[in-house]
Design a protein around this motif. Structure first.
Motif, PDB file in Angstrom:
ATOM      1  N   PRO A   2     -22.725 143.646  14.702  1.00 25.36           N
ATOM      2  CA  PRO A   2     -24.045 143.574  14.134  1.00 25.36           C
ATOM      3  C   PRO A   2     -24.488 142.390  13.515  1.00 25.36           C
ATOM      4  O   PRO A   2     -25.208 141.692  14.003  1.00 25.36           O
ATOM      5  CB  PRO A   2     -24.430 144.656  13.656  1.00 25.36           C
ATOM      6  CG  PRO A   2     -23.401 146.014  14.216  1.00 25.36           C
ATOM      7  CD  PRO A   2     -22.083 144.992  14.326  1.00 25.36           C
ATOM      8  N   MET A   3     -23.489 142.029  12.404  1.00 24.49           N
ATOM      9  CA  MET A   3     -23.765 140.613  11.726  1.00 24.49           C
ATOM     10  C   MET A   3     -23.671 139.591  12.556  1.00 24.49           C
ATOM     11  O   MET A   3     -24.048 138.377  12.783  1.00 24.49           O
ATOM     12  CB  MET A   3     -23.079 140.778  10.560  1.00 24.49           C
ATOM     13  CG  MET A   3     -23.417 141.678   9.364  1.00 24.49           C
ATOM     14  SD  MET A   3     -25.279 141.251   9.021  1.00 24.49           S
ATOM     15  CE  MET A   3     -25.076 139.813   8.102  1.00 24.49           C
ATOM     16  N   LEU A  16     -33.719 133.854   9.974  1.00 26.88           N
ATOM     17  CA  LEU A  16     -34.239 134.602  11.039  1.00 26.88           C
ATOM     18  C   LEU A  16     -35.828 135.070  10.754  1.00 26.88           C
ATOM     19  O   LEU A  16     -36.361 135.588  11.819  1.00 26.88           O
ATOM     20  CB  LEU A  16     -33.575 135.748  11.501  1.00 26.88           C
ATOM     21  CG  LEU A  16     -32.177 135.611  12.088  1.00 26.88           C
ATOM     22  CD1 LEU A  16     -31.295 136.897  12.350  1.00 26.88           C
ATOM     23  CD2 LEU A  16     -32.283 134.886  13.295  1.00 26.88           C
ATOM     24  N   ILE A  45     -24.669 146.089  20.529  1.00 26.61           N
ATOM     25  CA  ILE A  45     -24.620 144.649  20.639  1.00 26.61           C
ATOM     26  C   ILE A  45     -24.225 144.117  21.992  1.00 26.61           C
ATOM     27  O   ILE A  45     -24.626 143.161  22.406  1.00 26.61           O
ATOM     28  CB  ILE A  45     -23.751 144.020  19.460  1.00 26.61           C
ATOM     29  CG1 ILE A  45     -24.663 144.544  18.174  1.00 26.61           C
ATOM     30  CG2 ILE A  45     -23.653 142.782  19.495  1.00 26.61           C
ATOM     31  CD1 ILE A  45     -25.782 144.244  17.866  1.00 26.61           C
ATOM     32  N   TRP A  75     -23.598 139.065  15.602  1.00 23.04           N
ATOM     33  CA  TRP A  75     -24.884 138.986  16.834  1.00 23.04           C
ATOM     34  C   TRP A  75     -25.891 138.124  16.017  1.00 23.04           C
ATOM     35  O   TRP A  75     -26.554 137.248  16.625  1.00 23.04           O
ATOM     36  CB  TRP A  75     -25.424 140.469  17.186  1.00 23.04           C
ATOM     37  CG  TRP A  75     -26.576 140.111  18.329  1.00 23.04           C
ATOM     38  CD1 TRP A  75     -26.591 139.637  19.378  1.00 23.04           C
ATOM     39  CD2 TRP A  75     -27.919 140.456  17.558  1.00 23.04           C
ATOM     40  NE1 TRP A  75     -27.898 139.718  19.935  1.00 23.04           N
ATOM     41  CE2 TRP A  75     -28.988 140.277  18.859  1.00 23.04           C
ATOM     42  CE3 TRP A  75     -28.494 140.955  16.592  1.00 23.04           C
ATOM     43  CZ2 TRP A  75     -30.196 140.343  18.567  1.00 23.04           C
ATOM     44  CZ3 TRP A  75     -30.116 141.174  16.593  1.00 23.04           C
ATOM     45  CH2 TRP A  75     -30.792 140.817  17.512  1.00 23.04           C
ATOM     46  N   MET A  76     -26.157 138.954  14.739  1.00 28.10           N
ATOM     47  CA  MET A  76     -27.476 137.987  13.815  1.00 28.10           C
ATOM     48  C   MET A  76     -27.081 136.437  13.718  1.00 28.10           C
ATOM     49  O   MET A  76     -27.951 135.648  13.691  1.00 28.10           O
ATOM     50  CB  MET A  76     -27.649 138.647  12.657  1.00 28.10           C
ATOM     51  CG  MET A  76     -28.209 139.950  12.808  1.00 28.10           C
ATOM     52  SD  MET A  76     -28.954 140.737  11.057  1.00 28.10           S
ATOM     53  CE  MET A  76     -27.818 141.934  10.853  1.00 28.10           C
ATOM     54  N   GLU A 118     -28.036 134.717  16.834  1.00 30.51           N
ATOM     55  CA  GLU A 118     -29.327 134.508  16.789  1.00 30.51           C
ATOM     56  C   GLU A 118     -29.768 133.433  15.902  1.00 30.51           C
ATOM     57  O   GLU A 118     -30.698 132.559  16.422  1.00 30.51           O
ATOM     58  CB  GLU A 118     -29.873 135.719  16.479  1.00 30.51           C
ATOM     59  CG  GLU A 118     -29.992 136.889  17.502  1.00 30.51           C
ATOM     60  CD  GLU A 118     -30.511 136.439  19.031  1.00 30.51           C
ATOM     61  OE1 GLU A 118     -31.870 135.991  18.984  1.00 30.51           O
ATOM     62  OE2 GLU A 118     -29.869 136.276  20.011  1.00 30.51           O
ATOM     63  N   VAL A 119     -29.044 133.041  14.791  1.00 35.81           N
ATOM     64  CA  VAL A 119     -29.391 132.107  13.954  1.00 35.81           C
ATOM     65  C   VAL A 119     -29.123 130.857  14.724  1.00 35.81           C
ATOM     66  O   VAL A 119     -29.976 129.743  14.812  1.00 35.81           O
ATOM     67  CB  VAL A 119     -28.603 132.284  12.469  1.00 35.81           C
ATOM     68  CG1 VAL A 119     -28.533 130.832  11.959  1.00 35.81           C
ATOM     69  CG2 VAL A 119     -29.049 133.321  11.686  1.00 35.81           C
ATOM     70  N   VAL A 166     -29.204 135.187   7.065  1.00 35.08           N
ATOM     71  CA  VAL A 166     -30.457 136.100   7.375  1.00 35.08           C
ATOM     72  C   VAL A 166     -31.810 135.752   7.262  1.00 35.08           C
ATOM     73  O   VAL A 166     -32.452 136.002   8.308  1.00 35.08           O
ATOM     74  CB  VAL A 166     -29.949 137.650   7.212  1.00 35.08           C
ATOM     75  CG1 VAL A 166     -31.110 138.645   7.549  1.00 35.08           C
ATOM     76  CG2 VAL A 166     -28.707 138.118   7.780  1.00 35.08           C
TER      77      VAL A 166
END
Length: 169
Positions: A111-112, A51, A169, A114-115, A118-119, A48
């Motif tokens: 949700p995690m 990001l 998400i 999705w993060m 994004e990374v 995280v």
């Protein structure tokens, strides 16, 4: 006001590196507040900070992603991004009817996940990002409902169905 916010954000990102970054392992770590001990467990939370525009070299960030996030024995298995790495001793995928006993020890939370997508996007792992997104999409379609979390071994939806944050998400 905007300059002040940028300075605050830059300071926070720098502090994340100072406190959370384990240079030897090339990984951000959870830290026990009381003792400052860095925990060795590998979870999606380790990524995280990437990001948050943390000041580490891009090649270190890419190596971190390649070594841990994209390793199929850790977080990039057939169901990507379990809440604890597959090879961690504490890993246990949640079971239907008892998901809340083990929610932070193995299931995949959208949700995690999705993060983590994004990374991968931010650091231009486009092929891997698409593979993970396809896998996650398939398990939601196969299940037929947007569950709170998914079994990271079978892809079966567990927890509360039609939960808002998964739907978002």
């Amino acid at each position: 006001m905007e300059a002040q916010a940028k300075t605050w954000g830059d300071n926070l990102a720098k502090r994340m590196v100072e406190v959370l970054y384990d240079e030897e392992a090339n990984l951000f770590r959870d830290v026990l507040v009381e003792t400052g001990e860095k925990l060795s467990i590998i979870t999606p939370a380790n990524f995280v900070p990437l990001l948050a525009e943390v000041p580490i070299a891009e090649e270190k960030a890419q190596a971190m992603i390649q070594t841990y996030l994209l390793d199929s024995t850790k977080l990039f298995g057939s169901v990507p991004f379990p809440s604890v790495a597959y090879d961690e001793p504490t890993y246990v995928p949640a079971k239907p009817g008892k998901p809340h006993d083990l929610t932070w020890r193995g299931p995949t939370w959208m949700p995690m996940a999705w993060m983590m997508l994004e990374v991968l996007r931010k650091y231009e792992f486009d092929t891997e990002r698409q593979r993970a997104a396809d896998r996650l999409y398939e398990l939601m379609i196969q299940d037929g409902e947007l569950h709170e979390l998914f079994n990271s071994q079978t892809g079966e939806g567990i927890g509360i169905p039609q939960l808002g944050w998964t739907a978002a998400i």
